[in-house]
Write a protein that holds these residues in place. Sequence first.
Motif, short mmCIF file in Angstrom:
data_model
loop_
_atom_site.label_atom_id
_atom_site.label_comp_id
_atom_site.label_asym_id
_atom_site.label_seq_id
_atom_site.Cartn_x
_atom_site.Cartn_y
_atom_site.Cartn_z
N LEU A 223 0.83 -1.21 0.00
CA LEU A 223 0.00 0.00 0.00
C LEU A 223 0.86 1.26 0.00
CD1 LEU A 223 -3.06 -0.58 2.38
CD2 LEU A 223 -3.11 0.25 0.02
N GLU A 224 1.88 1.28 0.85
CA GLU A 224 2.75 2.45 0.91
C GLU A 224 3.45 2.69 -0.42
OE1 GLU A 224 3.13 4.78 3.21
OE2 GLU A 224 1.51 3.79 4.33
N CYS A 225 3.89 1.60 -1.06
CA CYS A 225 4.56 1.72 -2.35
C CYS A 225 3.61 2.29 -3.40
CB CYS A 225 5.08 0.34 -2.79
SG CYS A 225 5.93 0.34 -4.38
N ILE A 226 2.38 1.79 -3.42
CA ILE A 226 1.39 2.25 -4.40
C ILE A 226 1.10 3.74 -4.22
CG2 ILE A 226 -1.06 2.07 -5.01
CD1 ILE A 226 -0.81 -0.97 -4.51
N PHE A 227 0.90 4.17 -2.98
CA PHE A 227 0.56 5.57 -2.75
C PHE A 227 1.77 6.48 -2.93
CE2 PHE A 227 -3.27 3.72 -1.24
CZ PHE A 227 -4.23 4.71 -1.32
N ALA A 228 2.94 6.00 -2.55
CA ALA A 228 4.15 6.83 -2.72
C ALA A 228 4.46 7.08 -4.19
CB ALA A 228 5.34 6.16 -2.03
N GLN A 229 4.21 6.07 -5.03
CA GLN A 229 4.50 6.18 -6.47
C GLN A 229 3.28 6.63 -7.26
OE1 GLN A 229 7.40 5.75 -7.80
NE2 GLN A 229 8.63 4.44 -6.48
N ASN A 230 2.13 6.80 -6.56
CA ASN A 230 0.89 7.22 -7.21
C ASN A 230 0.46 6.24 -8.31
OD1 ASN A 230 -1.23 9.06 -7.07
ND2 ASN A 230 -0.48 10.24 -8.80
N ILE A 231 0.71 4.95 -8.06
CA ILE A 231 0.33 3.91 -9.01
C ILE A 231 -1.19 3.74 -8.97
CG2 ILE A 231 0.74 1.52 -9.73
CD1 ILE A 231 3.28 1.57 -7.99
N TYR A 232 -1.78 3.51 -10.12
CA TYR A 232 -3.21 3.25 -10.30
C TYR A 232 -4.08 4.49 -10.08
CZ TYR A 232 -1.36 -1.46 -9.70
OH TYR A 232 -0.60 -2.60 -9.79
N ALA A 233 -3.49 5.67 -9.99
CA ALA A 233 -4.31 6.88 -9.91
C ALA A 233 -5.14 7.02 -11.19
CB ALA A 233 -3.44 8.10 -9.72
N SER A 234 -4.54 6.57 -12.31
CA SER A 234 -5.31 6.45 -13.55
C SER A 234 -5.41 4.97 -13.88
CB SER A 234 -4.63 7.20 -14.70
OG SER A 234 -3.33 6.67 -14.92
N PHE A 235 -6.49 4.57 -14.54
CA PHE A 235 -6.70 3.15 -14.79
C PHE A 235 -7.21 2.96 -16.21
CE2 PHE A 235 -9.46 -0.63 -14.86
CZ PHE A 235 -8.55 -1.59 -14.49
N ASN A 236 -6.59 2.02 -16.94
CA ASN A 236 -7.03 1.73 -18.31
C ASN A 236 -7.73 0.38 -18.35
OD1 ASN A 236 -5.81 4.03 -19.68
ND2 ASN A 236 -3.87 3.14 -19.06
#
Length: 236
Positions: A223-236
């Motif tokens: 979770l921390e990695c995802i939010f720190a890198q802003n992963i999945y803020a956009s989704f295709n």
Amino acid sequence: MIGILGGTFDPPHWGHIRLAKNFIDALGLTQLIWLPAGQPWQKSSLITPAELRFQMTDAAAMDLKALYGASPCPAEISVSRLELDRVGPSYTIDTARELRDIYGKDQAIVWLMGADSYQNLPSWNDWQKLPDFLHLAVASRRISPSKGQAYLDPQHPETLDEIIAIFDQRMTHDVRDLKEKPFGKIFFDESFHVDLSSTQLREQLHRDRTKENLMSALSPNVLECIFAQNIYASFN
């Protein structure tokens, strides 16, 4: 005995982590290697970039170690770049051959998977040859290795019959069968099943950026990695 947990890991979730722990404990693994796919040929070209998936997988490996608390993890845990650094599509059979070359002919190697991956085997390249290089370990409450008791996916009723016809003589519930030979067996653990979907989690991560709502599916470091890198803020 070395366990290999391969996958796209987009993202890695609690199901992957608990499956890994289940097999570390059930099989007495001495090593557990996470192996994120480089270019998964069956997946959309819109998957998360490899380096971000590697970072998330590394975070999942840390969360796996944390499950053991103050006790030392009985297996050495690592994340491999074997497929990430390979040019071209990631075929499991190529990875199996390369793993055998790396670890030699006598090392027991087990490819770990859930029920969905197992039922999808007939779509994999040269899947019938996988036991020529390693064991397979399947975690599933629904799929039985016995043809008479097998659960058949209504959408693909023929696939499990095809697997059983080819793997029937290789199937076992006995861990000792995996330790006696370096490859060749299909082990079933019907006490464990993974119910999480990475595809659904990506959709949820796009809709809901509230960490508290994601903690049941995603481990703390992931979770921390995802939010720190802003992963999945956009989704295709």
